[in-house]
Enzyme design. Structure first.
Site, short mmCIF file in Angstrom:
data_model
loop_
_atom_site.label_atom_id
_atom_site.label_comp_id
_atom_site.label_asym_id
_atom_site.label_seq_id
_atom_site.Cartn_x
_atom_site.Cartn_y
_atom_site.Cartn_z
N GLY A 164 0.79 -1.22 0.00
CA GLY A 164 0.00 0.00 0.00
C GLY A 164 0.82 1.27 0.00
N GLY A 165 2.11 1.16 -0.38
CA GLY A 165 2.95 2.35 -0.44
C GLY A 165 3.60 2.73 0.86
N ARG A 292 -4.69 -13.44 -1.33
CA ARG A 292 -6.13 -13.25 -1.09
C ARG A 292 -6.81 -12.91 -2.40
NH1 ARG A 292 -5.99 -7.81 -1.95
NH2 ARG A 292 -4.15 -6.71 -1.20
#
Length: 450
Positions: A164-165, A292
């Site tokens: 996510g950065g 996932r």
């Protein structure tokens, strides 16, 4: 097959899983926080159990509360959706200890592939191309600096345990390495409880391309082709499409087969996404695997015609994949726009609040996934995504036209949304002509404000 599944998540993904369960004749149980008591996913579940207040730490991240709910409801399995506990190996282990099937990979596979440095090593073993970089976590700052000089600047420092950065820093020269190294480690520790970082060569102006895979316990691995996720802002995806519009058939086959090799090497079971960077010469490099189902999985469903959530459930129940790779064909083009409760004109700041107006588009080739209805309240406690708008058509040009029409029909108010941002991108000539990369949005559409 399972008779009752608990969904350890909220929002549109919970509703997506409920629908799959009901079509399979399976009872769907959901958990909810006090902030979500009036949500549509709670309404359509067969049973709903409150697990705590609005704070995620006290509800959707509370493993004890979720397991207690599963035992009260006497379920066979838990589906974690995406986000929250979906990639938490400890949660998967607790499910196993409680004799509740976890609809996802084993804790061992999740741990191996969830650590980016270990996943990189596995990719090398599987002869999957990787970005030049450190063979594992950096032992110290000086060794990292030395390696950066060897592979050549610019380089990227990345957190081993997350995404996510967060815990990610771009370094252009030797002088700035120290500050970037220290700040990346500090941010990684704060975000993931693990300050290990590794080093990668920075691929300039890449496209972000990912492959959807599904594996069973019998060693069968299938791919459902690739998605292009290059339209991002601050490493957060805004628009995804399938197939990648710049790939030739030979490169596509090599890319998808590389993703399958990695999953076979990991002895992986259930759904996963293998992510790559694609350079200007169409060379691809593995960057990470997500253990996932992903937000953008419907893009792959639309171009292949296969329900990935149902497939997840069947694989977790011990069924063998009946499909063969030759049976999975690409059909047309699909595009997804994430509809977030954010104000693009205010640096994409969150826009929580009441939803007094809500009209969802329809028509040929349009699919909307949302848990919002007129009268809903967008809570500031959770992710700002409130809907996913998807379209499918014969060609990319037709899909873009359908998406623009659907975006113009979509009405949400008085809160702000990212609909105007999506329209701005789809109307831009560089997007239409495939002249984009992962930095395109911040370079041309929404450059950082000084």
């Amino acid at each position: 097959m399972f008779s009752k599944i608990l969904i350890a998540n909220r929002g549109e993904v919970a509703l997506r899983i409920i629908r799959a369960c009901h079509e399979m004749g399976i009872e769907a149980v959901v958990v909810y926080s006090t902030a979500d008591k009036d949500s549509n996913y709670v309404r359509f579940a067969d049973k709903a159990i409150c697990i705590g207040p609005a704070s995620p730490a006290q509800s959707y991240l509370n493993i004890n509360a979720i397991i207690s709910a599963a035992e009260i409801a006497d379920v066979d399995a838990i589906h974690p959706g995406y986000g929250f506990l979906a990639e938490n190996a400890h949660f998967a282990e607790v499910c196993r200890e409680c004799n509740i099937a976890f609809i996802g990979p084993s804790p061992e596979a999740m741990t191996k592939l969830g650590d980016k440095a270990k996943a990189r090593d596995m990719a090398v073993d599987a002869k999957v191309p990787v970005v030049p970089g450190s063979p594992g976590p950096l032992s110290d700052e000086e060794s990292g600096r030395k390696l950066a000089r060897e592979i050549g600047f610019p380089v990227m420092i990345k957190a081993s345990a997350g995404g996510g950065g967060r815990g990610m820093r771009l370094v252009h020269n030797d002088i700035s390495f120290r500050n970037a190294y220290q700040s990346a480690k500090a941010e990684a520790m704060g975000a993931f409880g693990n300050d290990e970082v590794y080093l990668e060569k920075f691929i300039e102006n890449p496209r972000h391309v990912e492959v959807q895979v599904m594996s069973d316990k019998y060693g069968n691995v299938l791919h459902f082709y690739e998605r292009d996720c290059s339209i991002q802002r601050r490493h957060q995806k805004l628009i995804e499409e399938a197939p990648c519009p710049v790939l030739d058939e030979e490169t596509r086959e090599k890319l998808c087969e590389a993703a399958k090799r990695l999953m076979k090497n990991a002895k992986y079971e259930n759904a996963a996404t293998v992510e790559f960077l694609l350079d200007k010469d169409r060379n691809f490099y593995f960057i990470e695997a997500n253990t996932r189902i992903q937000v953008e999985h419907p893009v792959s469903e639309l171009v292949t015609g296969h329900d990935l959530i149902k497939m997840q459930i069947r694989v977790a129940a011990g069924e063998e994949l009946k499909l063969k790779q030759k049976d999975i064909k690409l059909n047309g083009c699909a595009i997804e726009c994430r509809i977030n409760a954010e104000n693009p004109d205010m640096n994409f700041s969150p826009s929580p609040g009441p939803v007094d107006e809500f009209f969802v588009p329809g028509g040929f080739g349009v699919r909307v996934e949302t848990f919002i209805k007129q009268g809903s309240y967008i809570s500031p406690n959770y992710d700002s995504m409130i809907a996913k708008l998807l379209v499918h058509n014969n060609t990319r040009q037709e899909a873009i036209a359908t998406m623009k029409r659907a975006l113009n029909e979509f009405k949400i108010g008085p809160i702000k949304s990212t609909i105007p941002a999506s329209l701005k991108i789809l109307n831009d000539s560089d997007y239409v002509n495939n002249n984009v990369d992962t930095g395109y949005v911040e370079r041309k559409i929404y450059p950082p404000k000084s």
